[in-house]
Design a protein around this motif. Structure first.
Motif, PDB file in Angstrom:
ATOM      1  N   TYR A 121       0.869  -1.178   0.000  1.00 48.26           N
ATOM      2  CA  TYR A 121       0.000   0.000   0.000  1.00 48.26           C
ATOM      3  C   TYR A 121       0.903   1.224   0.000  1.00 48.26           C
ATOM      4  N   HIS A 138       4.315   1.871   9.562  1.00 43.72           N
ATOM      5  CA  HIS A 138       4.484   0.516  10.108  1.00 43.72           C
ATOM      6  C   HIS A 138       3.977   0.435  11.545  1.00 43.72           C
ATOM      7  N   ASP A 162       0.275  -0.801  10.131  1.00 41.43           N
ATOM      8  CA  ASP A 162       0.569  -2.236  10.037  1.00 41.43           C
ATOM      9  C   ASP A 162       0.338  -2.984  11.348  1.00 41.43           C
ATOM     10  N   ARG A 163       0.051  -2.255  12.397  1.00 41.76           N
ATOM     11  CA  ARG A 163      -0.082  -2.857  13.713  1.00 41.76           C
ATOM     12  C   ARG A 163      -1.332  -3.740  13.760  1.00 41.76           C
ATOM     13  N   THR A 164      -1.205  -4.951  14.295  1.00 39.43           N
ATOM     14  CA  THR A 164      -2.361  -5.844  14.409  1.00 39.43           C
ATOM     15  C   THR A 164      -3.122  -5.645  15.701  1.00 39.43           C
ATOM     16  N   ASP A 223      -9.038  -1.560   7.193  1.00 38.62           N
ATOM     17  CA  ASP A 223      -7.621  -1.681   7.524  1.00 38.62           C
ATOM     18  C   ASP A 223      -6.982  -2.903   6.874  1.00 38.62           C
ATOM     19  N   ARG A 224      -7.777  -3.832   6.440  1.00 40.27           N
ATOM     20  CA  ARG A 224      -7.232  -5.082   5.905  1.00 40.27           C
ATOM     21  C   ARG A 224      -6.849  -4.973   4.430  1.00 40.27           C
ATOM     22  N   ALA A 261       9.191  -0.611  15.172  1.00 40.95           N
ATOM     23  CA  ALA A 261       9.034  -1.178  13.836  1.00 40.95           C
ATOM     24  C   ALA A 261      10.286  -1.917  13.388  1.00 40.95           C
TER      25      ALA A 261
END
Length: 336
Positions: A36, A129, A133-135, A160-161, A209
């Motif tokens: 992305y 990141h 990118d954080r889950t 977000d996915r 990160a």
């Protein structure tokens, strides 16, 4: 023919777009395939090759120093194009340089000198990141340059996915996108020391990160020196630490600009003529500092073609190259 020639000259004067192409400076940052791209910084290698072919077929490519010299002399071809890259990502070396060399097209790299050789990503990539990118969720209060900010979001929401089509200047679709936008603005406008402090707080609070991925780091000093020796890329200035210059006091502006020039010249092994304003942000004080630091010209991010009659040597416009094929580039050039 005399009356017809006079009419054509009048048309060119009042409707220059009707008389054919106009000179353009193109702005790139990265040549890479990204999952992305919130700030639309990347053009894929395949698209970059197609764009170079379009340039070779339809335009007169020039290095930027020659482009500016001929602009000032009034001899710049209407179909002239010059390519520029900002920041100093390693993919400029790995993906862009060999394709430019094969096509016989020169370019200029505006180098952020403090990033050279650093293991961390550029701060805007690291911020993405840490947040996008954080889950896990986050709940954090922090202050950036005396401005409070609360970063609060839960687990990823459906948008977000898959963030491939989202751009960070558009409305946020999720709480983490909103948090990223708010922090990005605060950190961009913070003094360099405060930016570093804020990023350290975020790394500690959010788990860090880690080092930059191999495909997104800045070049090393030896890589920059090698690029300068080979000559496809000329080196330009882009400050020491990539601040938004209007947020700094005049003395700090001059240090960022002049020290960046000295560092870029040490790496390039020759004088550096051109400069690009980080984020395209400038004020009269910054423009004056660029001139007084010995730069001969400077580029903005104003997305238009270059006017041969009303150009500003220290605020040359650049059109951002789209992530598309040669046809997409042709449309961007025509729209400029």
């Amino acid at each position: 023919m005399g009356r017809l020639g006079s009419l054509k000259r009048r048309l060119r004067r009042f409707w220059p777009g009707r008389a054919g192409p106009r000179p353009v400076i193109l702005m790139y940052h990265r040549v890479a395939d990204l999952p992305y791209d919130p700030w639309q910084l990347a053009v894929t290698p395949a698209h970059f090759e197609a764009q170079l072919e379009e340039i070779r077929r339809t335009r007169t490519p020039l290095d930027l120093a020659t482009f500016v010299a001929r602009l000032a002399a009034g001899t710049l071809p209407r179909d002239a194009v010059a390519l520029s890259f900002d920041d100093g990502y390693v993919d400029n070396l790995r993906a862009a340089e060999p394709r430019l060399a094969a096509a016989g097209i020169p370019a200029t790299l505006f180098l952020t000198t403090s990033a050279v050789g650093r293991p961390e990503p550029f701060w805007w990539d690291e911020l993405a990141h840490l947040i996008l990118d954080r889950t896990d969720g986050a709940d954090l209060d922090l202050t950036v340059a005396a401005e409070p900010c609360r970063l609060r979001f839960a687990e990823p929401e459906p948008p977000d996915r898959d963030r491939r089509g989202w751009r960070a200047w558009e409305a946020a679709r999720t709480r983490r996108e909103a948090g990223y936008q708010a922090l990005w603005r605060l950190i961009r406008d913070a003094p360099p020391s405060e930016r570093e402090r804020a990023m350290t707080v975020l790394r500690t609070a959010l788990g860090g990160a880690g080092p930059a991925r191999a495909d997104e780091r800045a070049m090393t000093a030896e890589e920059v020196r090698g690029m300068a020796r080979r000559g496809t890329f000329a080196i330009g200035g882009h400050t020491v630490s990539h601040p938004a210059l209007p947020t700094l006091a005049p003395a700090a502006q001059r240090r960022e600009i002049a020290d960046g020039k000295l560092a870029a010249e040490a790496l390039a092994g020759r004088p550096v003529e051109g400069f690009a304003y980080p984020y395209g942000a400038m004020d009269e004080s910054a423009r004056r500092a660029v001139a007084e630091s010995g730069f001969a010209w400077a580029c903005s991010t104003v997305g238009t073609a270059v006017s041969g009659r009303r150009f500003e040597r220290y605020a040359l416009p650049r059109i951002a190259a789209p992530d598309g094929d040669g046809g997409a580039l042709a449309r961007a050039l025509a729209a400029g």
